[in-house]
Design a protein around this motif. Structure first.
Motif, PDB file in Angstrom:
ATOM      1  N   SER A 102       0.821  -1.215   0.000  1.00  0.00           N
ATOM      2  CA  SER A 102       0.000   0.000   0.000  1.00  0.00           C
ATOM      3  C   SER A 102       0.852   1.262   0.000  1.00  0.00           C
ATOM      4  O   SER A 102       0.560   2.220  -0.699  1.00  0.00           O
ATOM      5  N   THR A 103       1.926   1.246   0.779  1.00  0.00           N
ATOM      6  CA  THR A 103       2.734   2.458   0.918  1.00  0.00           C
ATOM      7  C   THR A 103       4.194   2.078   1.075  1.00  0.00           C
ATOM      8  O   THR A 103       4.505   1.118   1.793  1.00  0.00           O
ATOM      9  N   TYR A 104       5.075   2.804   0.420  1.00  0.00           N
ATOM     10  CA  TYR A 104       6.509   2.555   0.567  1.00  0.00           C
ATOM     11  C   TYR A 104       7.187   3.901   0.809  1.00  0.00           C
ATOM     12  O   TYR A 104       7.066   4.816  -0.005  1.00  0.00           O
ATOM     13  N   ILE A 105       7.856   4.014   1.952  1.00  0.00           N
ATOM     14  CA  ILE A 105       8.465   5.292   2.330  1.00  0.00           C
ATOM     15  C   ILE A 105       9.966   5.123   2.469  1.00  0.00           C
ATOM     16  O   ILE A 105      10.432   4.133   3.042  1.00  0.00           O
ATOM     17  N   GLU A 106      10.711   6.073   1.932  1.00  0.00           N
ATOM     18  CA  GLU A 106      12.163   6.056   2.103  1.00  0.00           C
ATOM     19  C   GLU A 106      12.603   7.346   2.787  1.00  0.00           C
ATOM     20  O   GLU A 106      12.091   8.421   2.483  1.00  0.00           O
ATOM     21  N   VAL A 107      13.565   7.220   3.702  1.00  0.00           N
ATOM     22  CA  VAL A 107      14.075   8.384   4.434  1.00  0.00           C
ATOM     23  C   VAL A 107      15.597   8.387   4.325  1.00  0.00           C
ATOM     24  O   VAL A 107      16.238   7.340   4.425  1.00  0.00           O
ATOM     25  N   ASP A 108      16.167   9.558   4.108  1.00  0.00           N
ATOM     26  CA  ASP A 108      17.627   9.700   4.143  1.00  0.00           C
ATOM     27  C   ASP A 108      17.947  11.190   4.332  1.00  0.00           C
ATOM     28  O   ASP A 108      17.035  12.028   4.399  1.00  0.00           O
ATOM     29  N   PHE A 109      19.218  11.520   4.458  1.00  0.00           N
ATOM     30  CA  PHE A 109      19.628  12.926   4.556  1.00  0.00           C
ATOM     31  C   PHE A 109      19.133  13.693   3.321  1.00  0.00           C
ATOM     32  O   PHE A 109      19.078  13.121   2.223  1.00  0.00           O
ATOM     33  N   PRO A 110      18.819  14.994   3.470  1.00  0.00           N
ATOM     34  CA  PRO A 110      18.296  15.769   2.333  1.00  0.00           C
ATOM     35  C   PRO A 110      19.216  15.778   1.103  1.00  0.00           C
ATOM     36  O   PRO A 110      18.731  15.763  -0.030  1.00  0.00           O
ATOM     37  N   ALA A 134       8.426  18.435  -3.040  1.00  0.00           N
ATOM     38  CA  ALA A 134       8.238  19.386  -1.938  1.00  0.00           C
ATOM     39  C   ALA A 134       9.575  19.658  -1.270  1.00  0.00           C
ATOM     40  O   ALA A 134      10.592  19.051  -1.625  1.00  0.00           O
ATOM     41  N   GLN A 135       9.560  20.557  -0.297  1.00  0.00           N
ATOM     42  CA  GLN A 135      10.742  20.892   0.505  1.00  0.00           C
ATOM     43  C   GLN A 135      11.981  21.154  -0.363  1.00  0.00           C
ATOM     44  O   GLN A 135      13.042  20.562  -0.151  1.00  0.00           O
ATOM     45  N   GLY A 136      11.784  22.042  -1.340  1.00  0.00           N
ATOM     46  CA  GLY A 136      12.913  22.453  -2.176  1.00  0.00           C
ATOM     47  C   GLY A 136      13.518  21.333  -3.007  1.00  0.00           C
ATOM     48  O   GLY A 136      14.719  21.329  -3.279  1.00  0.00           O
ATOM     49  N   GLY A 137      12.670  20.372  -3.403  1.00  0.00           N
ATOM     50  CA  GLY A 137      13.174  19.278  -4.245  1.00  0.00           C
ATOM     51  C   GLY A 137      13.873  18.176  -3.477  1.00  0.00           C
ATOM     52  O   GLY A 137      14.490  17.305  -4.071  1.00  0.00           O
ATOM     53  N   THR A 138      13.756  18.182  -2.141  1.00  0.00           N
ATOM     54  CA  THR A 138      14.362  17.104  -1.350  1.00  0.00           C
ATOM     55  C   THR A 138      13.319  16.063  -0.947  1.00  0.00           C
ATOM     56  O   THR A 138      13.666  15.039  -0.370  1.00  0.00           O
ATOM     57  N   ALA A 139      12.049  16.347  -1.228  1.00  0.00           N
ATOM     58  CA  ALA A 139      10.990  15.399  -0.891  1.00  0.00           C
ATOM     59  C   ALA A 139      10.150  15.126  -2.124  1.00  0.00           C
ATOM     60  O   ALA A 139       9.991  15.990  -2.990  1.00  0.00           O
ATOM     61  N   LEU A 140       9.639  13.908  -2.203  1.00  0.00           N
ATOM     62  CA  LEU A 140       8.790  13.544  -3.331  1.00  0.00           C
ATOM     63  C   LEU A 140       7.666  12.662  -2.810  1.00  0.00           C
ATOM     64  O   LEU A 140       7.884  11.834  -1.924  1.00  0.00           O
ATOM     65  N   SER A 141       6.454  12.875  -3.353  1.00  0.00           N
ATOM     66  CA  SER A 141       5.394  11.949  -2.973  1.00  0.00           C
ATOM     67  C   SER A 141       4.593  11.562  -4.197  1.00  0.00           C
ATOM     68  O   SER A 141       4.458  12.329  -5.155  1.00  0.00           O
ATOM     69  N   SER A 142       4.090  10.340  -4.190  1.00  0.00           N
ATOM     70  CA  SER A 142       3.233   9.838  -5.254  1.00  0.00           C
ATOM     71  C   SER A 142       2.167   8.995  -4.576  1.00  0.00           C
ATOM     72  O   SER A 142       2.066   9.002  -3.351  1.00  0.00           O
ATOM     73  N   SER A 143       1.370   8.267  -5.355  1.00  0.00           N
ATOM     74  CA  SER A 143       0.265   7.556  -4.711  1.00  0.00           C
ATOM     75  C   SER A 143       0.772   6.557  -3.667  1.00  0.00           C
ATOM     76  O   SER A 143       0.215   6.446  -2.590  1.00  0.00           O
ATOM     77  N   ARG A 144       1.832   5.824  -3.989  1.00  0.00           N
ATOM     78  CA  ARG A 144       2.316   4.819  -3.038  1.00  0.00           C
ATOM     79  C   ARG A 144       3.681   5.126  -2.473  1.00  0.00           C
ATOM     80  O   ARG A 144       4.009   4.769  -1.354  1.00  0.00           O
ATOM     81  N   TYR A 145       4.534   5.739  -3.281  1.00  0.00           N
ATOM     82  CA  TYR A 145       5.934   5.924  -2.903  1.00  0.00           C
ATOM     83  C   TYR A 145       6.184   7.341  -2.387  1.00  0.00           C
ATOM     84  O   TYR A 145       5.744   8.324  -2.989  1.00  0.00           O
ATOM     85  N   HIS A 146       6.888   7.438  -1.259  1.00  0.00           N
ATOM     86  CA  HIS A 146       7.210   8.741  -0.675  1.00  0.00           C
ATOM     87  C   HIS A 146       8.673   8.772  -0.280  1.00  0.00           C
ATOM     88  O   HIS A 146       9.170   7.838   0.348  1.00  0.00           O
TER      89      HIS A 146
END
Ligand code: SAM
Length: 335
Positions: free
Chosen positions: A107-115, A142-154
């Motif tokens: 349903s959802t896949y999220i990735e986190v790392d340094f900007p 978003a956030q000056g091109g350091t964040a991205l969101s789509s229907s499932r992937y963030h």
């Protein structure tokens, strides 16, 4: 004078990881049509020695397998699964899952790392039709091109050492104009692939604890976590024994808290997880990889030092833990 950026060597390890995966793909250990899009001038990059390729192969197929089994467990409960990859770097697992046989159960896949790393990843995604196509049409930056969101992937920028309720609040409490990204009633899997070593034990415990309390405070909540890491890193003189950390001049935060294989599952159990298990890459290669696969990869390159391979692989482990909320979902081995 410009401040010394002490995190720069930590971020550079993402490049090491991506090059190792690319090498294993080019030498046919692994199949991954996406990794080349995350490495500039991919076909000109140096290949890694056979020993590293084998290690990358074992680590990747093991985590892939645990992830697949987690999705299957969720599926059997009639639920879709959520995955959060912490310190995801240039990892391609989302793209491989979203184009694979289990794509409808994610349903959802999220990735986190340094900007700095998420911005590079956003640019690679925008540049590649193959990567963008998998995300669908509703992609927002978003956030000056350091964040991205789509229907499932963030993709989210954050320092994982900071207070998670501040930096990762959008996952669990949402924002004024948006609901939380994660639904506490869905089985959720955290992936820490070669990441926790760059944080202090206290910082990683805070992070694990924060996720644990969100997912298990509610009845029926289920949280799983996979950690891939080196262990027994320091010798009796406190010297770091792992060469890529030495060459990158990364100083590890504090003493190695999990110096032995036996101590690895306690990272989860001490935080109140229901169950935990660990396997070294050495044992996985010997006992868990299908014989046909071992046969196939043994023909790819000459590996003259099998003993050396074991000596390296026994310092790497995959540890996984499971935490079940108060209603007690039924999960079976290996989870
Ligand atoms: N998980 C990916 C993989 O296995 O291919 C990347 C592994 S790389 C060795 C470590 C990653 O963790 C890097 O991308 C680095 O930027 C990220 N990382 C380390 N410490 C971090 C922190 N405090 N906050 C956010 N990301 C961090």
């Amino acid at each position: 004078s410009p401040q010394q950026d002490t995190d720069a060597p930590i971020r550079l390890t993402d490049n090491d990881a991506a090059l190792a995966k690319l090498s294993a793909v080019r030498q046919n250990y692994l199949s991954d049509p996406f990794i080349k899009h995350f490495v500039p001038r991919a076909s000109f990059q140096p290949l890694r020695p056979p020993l590293i390729n084998v290690g990358t192969f074992v680590r990747t197929v093991t985590i892939d397998d645990l992830v697949d089994q987690w999705i299957d467990l969720a599926m059997k409960e009639g639920k879709k699964c959520q995955i959060v990859s912490l310190g995801a770097g240039s990892d391609t697992r989302f793209w491989r899952l979203a184009t694979g046989p289990r794509k409808d159960y994610l349903s959802t896949y999220i990735e986190v790392d340094f900007p700095e790393i998420t911005m590079k990843k956003v640019m690679a995604i925008k540049k590649s039709k193959d990567l963008s196509a998998v995300l669908g049409s509703d992609v927002k930056l978003a956030q000056g091109g350091t964040a991205l969101s789509s229907s499932r992937y963030h993709l989210l920028p954050a320092d994982l050492r900071a207070d998670p309720s501040v930096t990762l609040g959008s996952l669990t409490t949402g924002r004024v104009d948006a609901p939380p990204l994660l639904d506490a009633s869905f089985p959720t899997l955290l992936i820490f692939e070669c990441v926790l070593v760059y944080m202090s034990p206290q910082e990683s415990n805070t992070l694990l604890q924060w996720f644990r309390s969100y997912f298990t405070s509610q009845s029926g909540g289920v949280l799983g976590a996979i950690i891939y890491e080196m262990f027994g890193l320091k010798d009796s003189f406190g010297r770091v024994m792992v060469s890529n950390l030495k060459t990158r001049n990364v100083s590890l935060p504090g003493a190695d808290p999990y110096p032995t294989f036996q101590s690895l599952p306690s990272r989860f159990l001490n935080l109140g997880f229901t169950a935990a298990r660990a396997l070294t890459l050495k044992d996985i290669r010997r006992s868990y990889i299908a014989p046909e696969e071992l046969e196939r990869i043994s023909k790819l390159e000459m590996l003259d030092e099998v003993e050396e391979l074991d000596l390296v692989l026994e310092h790497y482990a995959v540890t996984w833990g499971l935490c079940i909320g108060n209603s007690g979902a039924q999960l079976k081995a290996p989870w």
